[in-house]
Design an enzyme around this catalytic site. Structure first.
Site, PDB file in Angstrom:
ATOM      1  N   LYS A  44       0.804  -1.212   0.000  1.00  0.00           N
ATOM      2  CA  LYS A  44       0.000   0.000   0.000  1.00  0.00           C
ATOM      3  C   LYS A  44       0.844   1.273   0.000  1.00  0.00           C
ATOM      4  CE  LYS A  44      -4.100  -0.764   0.162  1.00  0.00           C
ATOM      5  NZ  LYS A  44      -5.099  -1.205  -0.821  1.00  0.00           N
TER       6      LYS A  44
HETATM    7  N1  PMP Z   1      -3.320  -7.811   2.247  1.00  0.00           N
HETATM    8  C1  PMP Z   1      -3.080  -6.820   3.117  1.00  0.00           C
HETATM    9  C2  PMP Z   1      -2.354  -7.144   4.390  1.00  0.00           C
HETATM   10  C3  PMP Z   1      -3.525  -5.515   2.839  1.00  0.00           C
HETATM   11  O1  PMP Z   1      -3.304  -4.516   3.726  1.00  0.00           O
HETATM   12  C4  PMP Z   1      -4.229  -5.272   1.638  1.00  0.00           C
HETATM   13  C5  PMP Z   1      -4.750  -3.892   1.367  1.00  0.00           C
HETATM   14  N2  PMP Z   1      -6.049  -3.665   1.907  1.00  0.00           N
HETATM   15  C6  PMP Z   1      -4.475  -6.336   0.762  1.00  0.00           C
HETATM   16  C7  PMP Z   1      -3.992  -7.590   1.096  1.00  0.00           C
HETATM   17  C8  PMP Z   1      -5.315  -6.194  -0.504  1.00  0.00           C
HETATM   18  O2  PMP Z   1      -4.861  -5.232  -1.406  1.00  0.00           O
HETATM   19  P1  PMP Z   1      -5.884  -4.384  -2.297  1.00  0.00           P
HETATM   20  O3  PMP Z   1      -6.550  -3.394  -1.374  1.00  0.00           O
HETATM   21  O4  PMP Z   1      -5.031  -3.712  -3.310  1.00  0.00           O
HETATM   22  O5  PMP Z   1      -6.904  -5.300  -2.888  1.00  0.00           O
END
Ligand code: PMP
Length: 307
Positions: A44
């Site tokens: 992120k």
């Molecule tokens: N795994 C973790 C630990 C995350 O913090 C996130 C972000 N919310 C994700 C997976 C999924 O990523 P995305 O929001 O890009 O779908």
């Protein structure tokens, strides 16, 4: 090594690492993309600056203003790093299922953190609703909107997707990712399919999340949802595979102990799904699994000494 002007320039460019000792025997070779090596410890970091720039460009965020976001923790860190460099304040609203390590981390960056119950999206106490109300009531505050802003998937289309394509010299057969906002899987999926429509996009989903349904509580943090966010382009996902909390956490512990790779529970689920896909894989190319964050976020739960 280049000299960077700020920490934000050190985001991205994460390595692909081959798995050897977990799973097996698989037909396809599995690579993991280690997003924990971003300066804030997660994938992120890639969207923090992009969300802030989108809010500035639309006029919602003015100099010296306050960044407000609903976050499972990692987007907060990505935003907090960018806010520190650009001179903004931060308020984050976090559901109470999130690990205490992540909440301490956000406060370490100087953010104000509000903890709310982990309740469905239509409940007024839901973290997205609380964050929106705060952004409306605090002067100079702007809601970042990682679940709605195209800046989120676009950041992965611009950076994460090309990194995978270039590092594998186009020899990527499938990519496995989770979906929280869906930014990662949509941005990477679109980029890779634009290069080669044959690349398979596999979604890893916690048991209890809507993408494999039915909806129920689960412990995996950051991925899995109880609705389809705007930032998810589900048409790009060829198939979804469910993974239980137990299997995900056991795989996260195995990755640390047998591969020396310390990652969180969502990474455990994604690797478990990638290894299953690799077992009966018939096509050429690598299977690339996206590992979103560092296991240091979960020392108090997944990696407790008695686990
Ligand atoms: N795994 C973790 C630990 C995350 O913090 C996130 C972000 N919310 C994700 C997976 C999924 O990523 P995305 O929001 O890009 O779908």
């Amino acid at each position: 090594m280049p000299i960077y002007d700020t920490v934000l320039e050190a985001v991205g460019g994460t390595p692909l690492i081959r798995l050897h000792r977990v799973g097996g025997p698989e037909r396809a070779r599995v690579l993991v993309k280690l997003e924990a090596l971003n300066p804030g410890g997660s994938i992120k970091d890639r969207i923090g600056l992009a969300l802030i720039r989108a809010a500035e460009q639309s006029g919602r965020l003015k100099p010296g203003g306050t960044v407000v976001e609903a976050t499972a923790g990692n987007t907060g860190v990505g935003l907090a790093m960018a806010a520190a460099v650009l001179g903004y304040q931060c308020i984050f609203v976090v559901p109470d299922k999130m690990s205490p390590d992540k909440i301490r981390l956000l406060r370490a960056y100087g953010a104000r953190v509000e903890i709310v119950p982990d309740v469905p999206r239509d409940d007024p106490q839901n973290y997205q609703q609380v964050a929106r109300r705060l952004a409306d009531s605090v002067p100079g505050a702007a809601y970042m909107g990682q679940f709605e802003q195209t800046a989120n998937p676009d950041a992965h289309y611009r950076t994460t997707g090309p990194e995978i394509w270039e590092a594998t010299h186009g020899q990527v057969g499938a990519v496995v990712a989770g979906a929280g906002t869906g930014g990662t899987i949509s941005g990477i999926g679109r980029y890779l399919k634009d290069q080669n429509p044959g690349v398979e996009v596999i979604g890893a989903d916690p048991v209890g999340s809507i993408f494999t349904g039915p909806v129920a509580p689960f412990l995996i943090e950051g991925m899995g949802e109880d609705y389809y966010p705007d930032t998810l382009d589900a048409d790009l996902v060829d198939r979804w595979e469910a993974c239980s909390d137990e299997e995900a956490f056991a795989m996260a512990r195995q990755l640390a102990r047998h591969e020396g790779i310390l990652v969180g529970g969502s990474s455990g689920a994604i690797v478990a799904v990638a290894l299953k896909a690799a077992r009966d894989w018939e096509k050429p190319g690598w299977i690339v699994a996206m590992l979103p964050d560092t296991g240091r976020n979960y020392l108090a739960n997944i990696f407790r000494e008695d686990s």
